[in-house]
Design a protein around this motif. Structure first.
Motif, PDB file in Angstrom:
ATOM      1  N   LEU A 162     -18.534  21.059   0.149  1.00 24.95           N
ATOM      2  CA  LEU A 162     -19.316  21.660  -0.922  1.00 24.95           C
ATOM      3  C   LEU A 162     -19.106  20.854  -2.199  1.00 24.95           C
ATOM      4  CD1 LEU A 162     -18.686  25.491  -0.401  1.00 24.95           C
ATOM      5  CD2 LEU A 162     -20.823  24.249  -0.030  1.00 24.95           C
ATOM      6  N   PRO A 163     -20.156  20.689  -2.996  1.00 28.40           N
ATOM      7  CA  PRO A 163     -20.001  19.942  -4.247  1.00 28.40           C
ATOM      8  C   PRO A 163     -19.205  20.748  -5.261  1.00 28.40           C
ATOM      9  CG  PRO A 163     -22.175  20.929  -4.139  1.00 28.40           C
ATOM     10  CD  PRO A 163     -21.532  21.187  -2.805  1.00 28.40           C
ATOM     11  N   ARG A 164     -18.425  20.073  -6.053  1.00 28.77           N
ATOM     12  CA  ARG A 164     -17.685  20.766  -7.105  1.00 28.77           C
ATOM     13  C   ARG A 164     -18.647  21.159  -8.219  1.00 28.77           C
ATOM     14  NH1 ARG A 164     -11.886  19.428  -9.829  1.00 28.77           N
ATOM     15  NH2 ARG A 164     -12.068  20.849 -11.596  1.00 28.77           N
ATOM     16  N   LEU A 165     -18.538  22.400  -8.675  1.00 26.81           N
ATOM     17  CA  LEU A 165     -19.343  22.876  -9.796  1.00 26.81           C
ATOM     18  C   LEU A 165     -18.441  22.965 -11.023  1.00 26.81           C
ATOM     19  CD1 LEU A 165     -21.506  25.552  -7.957  1.00 26.81           C
ATOM     20  CD2 LEU A 165     -22.080  23.182  -8.466  1.00 26.81           C
ATOM     21  N   ASP A 166     -17.960  24.160 -11.364  1.00 29.04           N
ATOM     22  CA  ASP A 166     -17.053  24.294 -12.509  1.00 29.04           C
ATOM     23  C   ASP A 166     -15.598  24.069 -12.121  1.00 29.04           C
ATOM     24  OD1 ASP A 166     -18.970  24.694 -14.329  1.00 29.04           O
ATOM     25  OD2 ASP A 166     -18.425  26.733 -14.866  1.00 29.04           O
ATOM     26  N   GLY A 167     -15.221  24.561 -10.939  1.00 27.36           N
ATOM     27  CA  GLY A 167     -13.823  24.498 -10.536  1.00 27.36           C
ATOM     28  C   GLY A 167     -13.702  24.202  -9.058  1.00 27.36           C
ATOM     29  N   GLU A 168     -12.477  24.314  -8.564  1.00 23.62           N
ATOM     30  CA  GLU A 168     -12.226  24.044  -7.156  1.00 23.62           C
ATOM     31  C   GLU A 168     -12.726  25.204  -6.293  1.00 23.62           C
ATOM     32  OE1 GLU A 168     -11.079  21.290  -5.997  1.00 23.62           O
ATOM     33  OE2 GLU A 168     -10.532  20.347  -7.899  1.00 23.62           O
ATOM     34  N   TRP A 169     -13.069  24.877  -5.058  1.00 23.42           N
ATOM     35  CA  TRP A 169     -13.425  25.895  -4.079  1.00 23.42           C
ATOM     36  C   TRP A 169     -12.156  26.411  -3.406  1.00 23.42           C
ATOM     37  CZ3 TRP A 169     -18.254  27.783  -3.719  1.00 23.42           C
ATOM     38  CH2 TRP A 169     -19.300  27.014  -4.240  1.00 23.42           C
ATOM     39  N   THR A 170     -12.067  27.720  -3.240  1.00 24.82           N
ATOM     40  CA  THR A 170     -10.938  28.329  -2.539  1.00 24.82           C
ATOM     41  C   THR A 170     -11.469  29.247  -1.449  1.00 24.82           C
ATOM     42  OG1 THR A 170     -10.829  30.180  -4.107  1.00 24.82           O
ATOM     43  CG2 THR A 170      -9.464  28.241  -4.578  1.00 24.82           C
ATOM     44  N   ALA A 171     -10.638  29.505  -0.452  1.00 23.35           N
ATOM     45  CA  ALA A 171     -11.039  30.380   0.648  1.00 23.35           C
ATOM     46  C   ALA A 171     -10.989  31.838   0.210  1.00 23.35           C
ATOM     47  CB  ALA A 171     -10.128  30.166   1.850  1.00 23.35           C
ATOM     48  N   HIS A 172     -11.896  32.651   0.757  1.00 21.89           N
ATOM     49  CA  HIS A 172     -11.850  34.083   0.486  1.00 21.89           C
ATOM     50  C   HIS A 172     -10.531  34.630   1.026  1.00 21.89           C
ATOM     51  CE1 HIS A 172     -12.821  38.344   0.507  1.00 21.89           C
ATOM     52  NE2 HIS A 172     -13.905  38.083  -0.200  1.00 21.89           N
ATOM     53  N   PRO A 173      -9.794  35.424   0.241  1.00 18.37           N
ATOM     54  CA  PRO A 173      -8.457  35.854   0.670  1.00 18.37           C
ATOM     55  C   PRO A 173      -8.441  36.724   1.923  1.00 18.37           C
ATOM     56  CG  PRO A 173      -9.135  36.983  -1.349  1.00 18.37           C
ATOM     57  CD  PRO A 173     -10.118  35.884  -1.120  1.00 18.37           C
ATOM     58  N   TRP A 174      -9.545  37.420   2.226  1.00 18.97           N
ATOM     59  CA  TRP A 174      -9.549  38.266   3.425  1.00 18.97           C
ATOM     60  C   TRP A 174      -9.648  37.437   4.696  1.00 18.97           C
ATOM     61  CZ3 TRP A 174     -13.230  40.079   7.206  1.00 18.97           C
ATOM     62  CH2 TRP A 174     -12.791  41.205   7.917  1.00 18.97           C
ATOM     63  N   CYS A 175     -10.261  36.266   4.593  1.00 20.46           N
ATOM     64  CA  CYS A 175     -10.427  35.403   5.775  1.00 20.46           C
ATOM     65  C   CYS A 175     -10.117  33.963   5.378  1.00 20.46           C
ATOM     66  CB  CYS A 175     -11.830  35.535   6.355  1.00 20.46           C
ATOM     67  SG  CYS A 175     -13.163  35.354   5.136  1.00 20.46           S
ATOM     68  N   PRO A 176      -8.868  33.668   5.031  1.00 22.29           N
ATOM     69  CA  PRO A 176      -8.533  32.342   4.509  1.00 22.29           C
ATOM     70  C   PRO A 176      -8.800  31.208   5.486  1.00 22.29           C
ATOM     71  CG  PRO A 176      -6.546  33.596   5.028  1.00 22.29           C
ATOM     72  CD  PRO A 176      -7.689  34.554   5.101  1.00 22.29           C
ATOM     73  N   ASP A 177      -8.776  31.500   6.784  1.00 25.51           N
ATOM     74  CA  ASP A 177      -9.044  30.474   7.792  1.00 25.51           C
ATOM     75  C   ASP A 177     -10.459  30.566   8.344  1.00 25.51           C
ATOM     76  OD1 ASP A 177      -6.378  29.488   7.650  1.00 25.51           O
ATOM     77  OD2 ASP A 177      -5.734  31.175   8.886  1.00 25.51           O
ATOM     78  N   GLY A 178     -11.264  31.447   7.768  1.00 28.37           N
ATOM     79  CA  GLY A 178     -12.638  31.589   8.211  1.00 28.37           C
ATOM     80  C   GLY A 178     -12.856  32.823   9.066  1.00 28.37           C
ATOM     81  N   LEU A 179     -14.098  32.980   9.520  1.00 26.67           N
ATOM     82  CA  LEU A 179     -14.506  34.117  10.341  1.00 26.67           C
ATOM     83  C   LEU A 179     -14.905  33.642  11.729  1.00 26.67           C
ATOM     84  CD1 LEU A 179     -16.841  36.005   7.831  1.00 26.67           C
ATOM     85  CD2 LEU A 179     -14.589  36.772   8.606  1.00 26.67           C
ATOM     86  N   LEU A 180     -14.546  34.434  12.721  1.00 26.73           N
ATOM     87  CA  LEU A 180     -15.009  34.232  14.092  1.00 26.73           C
ATOM     88  C   LEU A 180     -16.072  35.286  14.371  1.00 26.73           C
ATOM     89  CD1 LEU A 180     -14.619  32.799  16.876  1.00 26.73           C
ATOM     90  CD2 LEU A 180     -13.052  34.674  17.446  1.00 26.73           C
ATOM     91  N   ILE A 181     -17.289  34.854  14.677  1.00 31.89           N
ATOM     92  CA  ILE A 181     -18.368  35.792  14.983  1.00 31.89           C
ATOM     93  C   ILE A 181     -18.435  35.944  16.497  1.00 31.89           C
ATOM     94  CG2 ILE A 181     -20.853  36.193  14.919  1.00 31.89           C
ATOM     95  CD1 ILE A 181     -19.044  34.252  12.191  1.00 31.89           C
ATOM     96  N   VAL A 182     -18.363  37.186  16.961  1.00 32.14           N
ATOM     97  CA  VAL A 182     -18.376  37.471  18.393  1.00 32.14           C
ATOM     98  C   VAL A 182     -19.581  38.347  18.712  1.00 32.14           C
ATOM     99  CG1 VAL A 182     -15.881  37.224  18.635  1.00 32.14           C
ATOM    100  CG2 VAL A 182     -16.848  39.470  18.109  1.00 32.14           C
ATOM    101  N   SER A 183     -20.021  38.295  19.969  1.00 26.05           N
ATOM    102  CA  SER A 183     -21.266  38.948  20.354  1.00 26.05           C
ATOM    103  C   SER A 183     -21.147  39.528  21.757  1.00 26.05           C
ATOM    104  CB  SER A 183     -22.410  37.921  20.306  1.00 26.05           C
ATOM    105  OG  SER A 183     -23.633  38.484  20.706  1.00 26.05           O
ATOM    106  N   LYS A 184     -21.950  40.581  22.007  1.00 25.29           N
ATOM    107  CA  LYS A 184     -21.981  41.209  23.329  1.00 25.29           C
ATOM    108  C   LYS A 184     -23.386  41.719  23.609  1.00 25.29           C
ATOM    109  CE  LYS A 184     -20.022  45.123  25.935  1.00 25.29           C
ATOM    110  NZ  LYS A 184     -19.080  46.272  25.858  1.00 25.29           N
ATOM    111  N   GLU A 185     -23.896  41.421  24.797  1.00 23.25           N
ATOM    112  CA  GLU A 185     -25.171  41.990  25.217  1.00 23.25           C
ATOM    113  C   GLU A 185     -24.958  43.454  25.585  1.00 23.25           C
ATOM    114  OE1 GLU A 185     -28.089  40.389  25.196  1.00 23.25           O
ATOM    115  OE2 GLU A 185     -27.126  38.568  24.435  1.00 23.25           O
ATOM    116  N   LEU A 186     -25.858  44.316  25.126  1.00 20.55           N
ATOM    117  CA  LEU A 186     -25.721  45.752  25.380  1.00 20.55           C
ATOM    118  C   LEU A 186     -26.576  46.186  26.569  1.00 20.55           C
ATOM    119  CD1 LEU A 186     -25.832  47.101  21.709  1.00 20.55           C
ATOM    120  CD2 LEU A 186     -23.831  46.580  23.120  1.00 20.55           C
TER     121      LEU A 186
END
Length: 279
Positions: free
Chosen positions: A255-279
């Motif tokens: 991501l391009p730097r705008l005003d400051g550094e980019w930081t990870a969201h504290p709830w998911c510092p390593d990212g999100l895993l999206i999972v799925s299931k057919e119903l």
């Protein structure tokens, strides 16, 4: 054990699933949710939210079980009841997102039949009071509703949606990117596009302005166009006295730097895993 379900009323039950999520993510939600409760002798022992994010797609979130009732299969029962509710409303698939570092939650989802689909990073930066010094090397303007089909085609063929298996987050709930969704967002002034006015769509961004943050759910295009679109969203945010920008991206996307550094969201510092299931 009794099963109850109804429109979500935040904080109305002893086990509010929303406490399992950042409060701001509930504020960012694009659609209302139902809550499913399990009660034993009128005591709520578990709760979960389920939302329909399209005519055929459901999103589950915020599974909660009383501490003294964990390990008794209540979580599995909650998920099954939420899936049954989603099926009654026409959903053929259910998804959810789990922080990458939450291995126990991933194991629960796997036992319930959910399989990984993709991963996403959630990054944020503060927006200062002064001018944002970014190059605007692309023509950025709000998209018109009649451009929705062209914008959807551009996004569907882009790097971001390829990485996300065709899914796009609105709020933080992922769903299939469809032309009617893009058209509705364009009517609300929440789609930017790049490219010459009479030329093809070269880049696009879907965003929302909230009281606490400007949230870019999807952005794609040449690097200079991405910079210009993020700068445009940031300027709109600051005009509304919002000084935080949050961006969902595939893994390893710079991501391009705008005003400051980019930081990870504290709830998911390593990212999100999206999972799925057919119903």
């Amino acid at each position: 054990m009794q099963v109850r379900s109804g429109p979500l009323v935040r904080g109305a039950v002893a086990l509010d699933p929303g406490t399992a999520l950042p409060a701001e993510w509930d504020a960012w939600a694009e659609e209302p949710a139902h809550q499913v409760l399990l009660a034993d002798d009128d005591t709520v022992v578990g709760a979960v939210h389920v939302a329909l994010v399209s005519a055929e797609e459901a999103w589950l979130e915020g599974v909660r079980v009383r501490a003294d009732r964990q390990g008794q299969g209540i979580g599995r029962r909650l998920v099954a009841e939420a899936e049954a509710l989603a099926r009654r409303y026409g959903a053929g698939v259910a998804r959810t997102a789990i922080p990458v570092h939450e291995y126990a939650a991933q194991a629960v989802a796997e036992r319930a039949g959910y399989r990984p689909v993709t991963r996403a990073q959630v990054r944020e930066t503060r927006l200062g009071a002064g001018p944002i010094d970014v190059p605007y090397d692309a023509h950025v303007r709000p998209a018109r509703p009649e451009e929705a089909a062209a914008i959807a085609r551009r996004l569907q063929g882009g790097e971001t949606l390829r990485a996300w298996a065709g899914l796009a987050p609105l709020g933080w709930r992922f769903r299939t990117l469809l032309v009617p969704m893009v058209k509705g967002l364009a009517r609300d002034g929440r789609v930017l596009r790049t490219g010459e006015p009479a030329g093809p769509v070269e880049g696009a961004a879907l965003f929302a302005l909230h009281r606490d943050a400007a949230v870019v759910g999807l952005v794609d295009g040449p690097p200079s166009h991405v910079t210009a679109m993020l700068g445009t969203v940031a300027e709109r945010a600051r005009a509304g006295q919002v000084h935080r920008l949050v961006v969902f991206t595939p893994e390893r996307l710079p991501l391009p730097r705008l005003d400051g550094e980019w930081t990870a969201h504290p709830w998911c510092p390593d990212g999100l895993l999206i999972v799925s299931k057919e119903l």
